[in-house]
Design an enzyme around this catalytic site. Structure first.
Site, PDB file in Angstrom:
ATOM      1  N   ARG A  70       0.838  -1.205   0.000  1.00 42.95           N
ATOM      2  CA  ARG A  70       0.000   0.000   0.000  1.00 42.95           C
ATOM      3  C   ARG A  70       0.873   1.255   0.000  1.00 42.95           C
ATOM      4  O   ARG A  70       0.585   2.228  -0.698  1.00 42.95           O
ATOM      5  CB  ARG A  70      -0.929  -0.007   1.215  1.00 42.95           C
ATOM      6  CG  ARG A  70      -2.005  -1.070   1.154  1.00 42.95           C
ATOM      7  CD  ARG A  70      -2.744  -1.202   2.475  1.00 42.95           C
ATOM      8  NE  ARG A  70      -3.515  -0.009   2.779  1.00 42.95           N
ATOM      9  CZ  ARG A  70      -4.139   0.195   3.955  1.00 42.95           C
ATOM     10  NH1 ARG A  70      -4.042  -0.713   4.918  1.00 42.95           N
ATOM     11  NH2 ARG A  70      -4.820   1.301   4.151  1.00 42.95           N
TER      12      ARG A  70
ATOM     13  N   CYS B 155      -1.240   6.087   8.852  1.00 44.78           N
ATOM     14  CA  CYS B 155      -1.615   4.748   8.383  1.00 44.78           C
ATOM     15  C   CYS B 155      -2.782   4.902   7.414  1.00 44.78           C
ATOM     16  O   CYS B 155      -2.836   5.863   6.644  1.00 44.78           O
ATOM     17  CB  CYS B 155      -1.961   3.841   9.567  1.00 44.78           C
ATOM     18  SG  CYS B 155      -3.374   4.417  10.548  1.00 44.78           S
TER      19      CYS B 155
END
Length: 294
Positions: free
Chosen positions: A180, A241
């Site tokens: 990611r 995050c």
């Protein structure tokens, strides 16, 4: 008493102190939108005796469209006191995954000035593996007063992060998976672009956990993860995050290492990846280039 220098408590310590009058246990299990699971239903089926359920998607800022953003102090105070979580209580937080969402609730209490909050090392998986007590009894907590004192130094917004790309005063450390972070994998949050904040470092929160025990790694092991990613542990850090959940695991690990100059980007990628005009990098980030971009 717990070791106030550490945000963690062991399963042994918690079972030994379950009946302490000032102790409160919190189930903070959370599932991503792409995951199957009903955290509240699972809590009702089994939980550590006396635990209350902290719903991250309920105790939030309802005026913000982003997921589970930190609520105003009066909202947080109103919600947690109904759970029996108040001044003078020692709070131990756990989740069903081990160490995924419990640190977020630990961080929230710390942001609002409550120091006596801890995370169960290894979480419910370790508790169950050791055959410690569980029950399904409804918990009816007695309401307690909670004094919320917001510490804004622990929070960053996108304007601060954007300005920091130029200034380079703080290191942004991303807890998402490498796929990611590098923009190779799709984001679980609908409509978000893939990639990372320019100049950021990658320390996947899963790398902080010992695969065999499910507990957080030793301080030396934690330190190694940050240093191998190129992070300067003597300089200010902002954790990030997907939506502000696992960024708190990094913040907790840094707290264990004695790093006090740590803030959390609450909007994280759920905000940054949604905005069309914010800069995004993709591909592998070398330690040298990340350091230069600081």
């Amino acid at each position: 008493m717990t070791d106030s220098a550490s945000p963690l408590v062991s399963t042994e310590w918690l079972e030994r102190n379950l009946n302490s009058p000032d102790l409160r246990v919190v189930d903070a299990t959370y599932y991503l939108p792409v995951e199957s699971g009903d955290a509240r239903a699972e809590y009702e089926q089994e939980h550590i005796p006396g635990a209350v359920f902290f719903d991250i998607d309920d105790i939030k800022d309802n005026q913000d469209s982003l997921p589970h953003m930190l609520p105003p102090p009066e909202v947080f105070s109103s919600k947690v006191r109904k759970l029996g979580l108040g001044d003078g209580t020692r709070i131990v937080v756990y989740d069903r995954k081990g160490l995924m969402s419990a640190p977020r609730v630990w961080w929230m209490f710390r942001v609002f000035g409550h120091r006596d909050v801890f995370v169960l090392d290894g979480g419910l998986p370790k508790w169950k593996a050791e055959q410690r007590p569980l029950d399904d009894h409804p918990v009816l907590p007695e309401e307690r007063h909670f004094t919320a004192r917001l510490d804004t130094t622990r929070i960053r917004d996108r304007h601060k992060i954007l300005g920091n790309i130029e200034a380079g005063e703080e290191q942004v450390v991303d807890a998402r998976s490498t796929g990611r972070f590098e923009g190779r994998d799709h984001e679980p949050w609908p409509g978000r672009q893939s990639g990372r904040i320019p100049g950021s470092y990658n320390v996947p929160y899963t790398n902080l956990i010992d695969a065999e025990s499910g507990c957080l790694k030793t301080p030396s092991g934690l330190r190694r993860q940050f240093e191998e990613a190129g992070v300067d542990l003597k300089a200010p850090i902002v954790t990030s995050c997907g939506s502000g959940i696992t960024a708190a695991a990094l913040a907790m690990a840094l707290d264990i290492l004695g790093h006090r100059d740590v803030a959390l980007y609450d909007g994280s990628w759920a905000e940054w990846g949604l905005a069309e005009k914010l800069p995004i990098d993709k591909g592998p980030a070398s330690k040298a280039s990340a350091s230069t971009e600081r």
